[in-house]
Write a protein that holds these residues in place. Structure first.
Motif, short mmCIF file in Angstrom:
data_model
loop_
_atom_site.label_atom_id
_atom_site.label_comp_id
_atom_site.label_asym_id
_atom_site.label_seq_id
_atom_site.Cartn_x
_atom_site.Cartn_y
_atom_site.Cartn_z
N PRO A 153 0.43 7.67 5.19
CA PRO A 153 0.20 7.00 3.91
C PRO A 153 1.35 6.06 3.59
N GLY A 154 1.13 5.15 2.65
CA GLY A 154 2.17 4.21 2.28
C GLY A 154 3.24 4.82 1.39
N GLY A 155 2.85 5.76 0.54
CA GLY A 155 3.81 6.36 -0.40
C GLY A 155 3.67 5.75 -1.78
N GLU A 156 4.22 6.42 -2.79
CA GLU A 156 4.06 6.02 -4.19
C GLU A 156 4.56 4.61 -4.47
N LYS A 157 5.62 4.18 -3.78
CA LYS A 157 6.22 2.87 -4.05
C LYS A 157 5.74 1.77 -3.11
N SER A 158 4.73 2.06 -2.32
CA SER A 158 4.27 1.09 -1.34
C SER A 158 3.55 -0.08 -2.00
N ALA A 159 3.54 -1.21 -1.30
CA ALA A 159 2.88 -2.41 -1.80
C ALA A 159 1.41 -2.42 -1.40
N PRO A 160 0.57 -3.12 -2.16
CA PRO A 160 -0.85 -3.21 -1.79
C PRO A 160 -1.03 -4.09 -0.56
N PRO A 161 -2.18 -3.97 0.11
CA PRO A 161 -2.45 -4.81 1.28
C PRO A 161 -2.81 -6.23 0.86
N ASP A 162 -2.67 -7.14 1.79
CA ASP A 162 -3.05 -8.54 1.57
C ASP A 162 -4.54 -8.68 1.83
N LEU A 163 -5.32 -8.83 0.79
CA LEU A 163 -6.77 -8.89 0.95
C LEU A 163 -7.23 -10.14 1.68
N GLU A 164 -6.39 -11.16 1.70
CA GLU A 164 -6.77 -12.42 2.36
C GLU A 164 -6.60 -12.36 3.87
N ASP A 165 -5.85 -11.37 4.36
CA ASP A 165 -5.65 -11.27 5.81
C ASP A 165 -5.48 -9.81 6.20
N LEU A 166 -6.49 -9.00 5.91
CA LEU A 166 -6.42 -7.57 6.20
C LEU A 166 -6.21 -7.29 7.68
N GLU A 167 -6.76 -8.13 8.53
CA GLU A 167 -6.68 -7.88 9.96
C GLU A 167 -5.47 -8.54 10.63
N LEU A 168 -4.63 -9.18 9.82
CA LEU A 168 -3.42 -9.85 10.33
C LEU A 168 -3.77 -10.81 11.47
N LYS A 169 -4.76 -11.63 11.22
CA LYS A 169 -5.23 -12.56 12.24
C LYS A 169 -4.50 -13.90 12.21
N ASN A 170 -3.84 -14.23 11.09
CA ASN A 170 -3.29 -15.59 11.01
C ASN A 170 -2.17 -15.79 12.02
N GLU A 171 -1.94 -17.03 12.36
CA GLU A 171 -1.01 -17.37 13.45
C GLU A 171 0.41 -16.92 13.15
#
Length: 306
Positions: A153-171
């Motif tokens: 898990p990320g933990g209580e202080k973790s940041a949210p995911p980037d909804l625009e690039d969930l799959e980390l596909k950008n160059e």
């Protein structure tokens, strides 16, 4: 390190209960399946390797107390296969699957490849298939009780995911230095699963979802996930020592998902996010403070599955 869970699990009888273990042909998944079989449950082992799957089924039959044991072959990198699997589980369990334990995938290794359905391969197995299987089984009414997903898990202080690039596909992401790619993907995995587990109980109020951090469990994951050879060598040399001192073997860790899913004592203790010591880790603050973001994540993932 999981002795507490083992003591709490003594005497639990799961005769008449059904459990599906995705990623159940080896490591944590196989050991968890055996633990459920020992309690009398019928166990459906899911994976790609038929030879390994059949070996686990034989172990389940030896360890079991009358429950069924069956291997279901499925390529969990593909959404189409996940959909087929959900239909198979509904049919094979008579629409009565009590527990779903998702263990497929593993830590990211920093490589980038796409499936035939154009999803990033690690994301497809580690995140999308876990959510997709739970989502489809819950939506059809097949899942009756608890989904436990095992990854950090990320933990209580973790940041949210980037909804625009969930799959980390950008160059830019693909050109990062290898260790940074591994860290970024691992952080993404935890954040996405955090958000989905948080939203799961809202979407399906009669069901439970648990995000379990396994800590260190000595398995062959490093070699199976194509990690660099020096890392695989270090893991093989020092892994058994770590498992005996600060970590677990798959067999000792299996008591934890068993407890979280099937032990009544696990209810109402804030263990939706927990570690191998059954210590509540707490929901990430963003899942509570940004419900709209959590909902958008859920909708985006559901769209990938539907």
């Amino acid at each position: 390190m999981s002795s507490q869970a083992a003591k709490l699990n003594e005497g639990i009888d799961l005769a008449g209960k059904n459990v599906a273990i995705s990623g159940g042909t080896q490591g944590i998944g196989a050991a968890t399946g055996i633990r459920f079989a020992q309690a009398g449950a019928s166990v459906f082992v899911i994976g790609r390797n038929e030879e390994l799957g059949n070996k686990v089924v034989e172990e389940l039959k030896k360890a079991g107390k009358g429950g069924k044991a069956e291997f279901i072959k499925a390529d969990l990198s593909l959404v189409s296969s996940v959909k087929t699997l959900a239909d198979q589980l509904k049919q094979k369990t008579g629409g009565e699957l009590h527990y779903l334990i998702t263990t497929q995938g593993g830590p990211p290794n920093g490589t980038f490849s796409l499936t035939s359905e154009d999803h990033e391969s690690h994301f497809a197995i580690q995140v999308l298939s876990r959510f997709g299987l739970a989502y489809l089984l819950a939506q059809s009414g097949t899942l009756k009780d608890t989904w436990v997903t095992i990854c950090a898990p990320g933990g209580e202080k973790s940041a949210p995911p980037d909804l625009e690039d969930l799959e980390l596909k950008n160059e830019e992401e693909r050109q990062r230095y290898l260790p940074m790619r591994i860290i970024k993907a691992g952080t993404r995995d935890g954040a996405v699963m955090d958000g989905l587990v948080s939203q799961f109980s809202s979407a399906f109020p009669s069901l439970r979802a648990v995000h379990a951090f396994p800590g260190y469990v000595h398995t062959s994951a490093a070699s199976n996930q194509s990690f660099p050879r020096p890392l695989v060598l270090l893991q093989s040399l020092f892994g058994p020592l770590l498992a005996r001192t600060i970590g677990n073997t798959p067999t000792t860790y299996a008591e934890v998902p068993f407890y979280l899913a099937a032990n009544p004592q696990a209810r109402g203790k804030g263990l939706e996010y927990t570690n191998e010591k059954l210590k509540p880790l707490g929901a990430p603050s963003w899942t509570k403070d940004q419900p709209e973001l959590r909902k958008k994540l859920w909708e985006k993932m559901a769209a990938m599955i539907q």
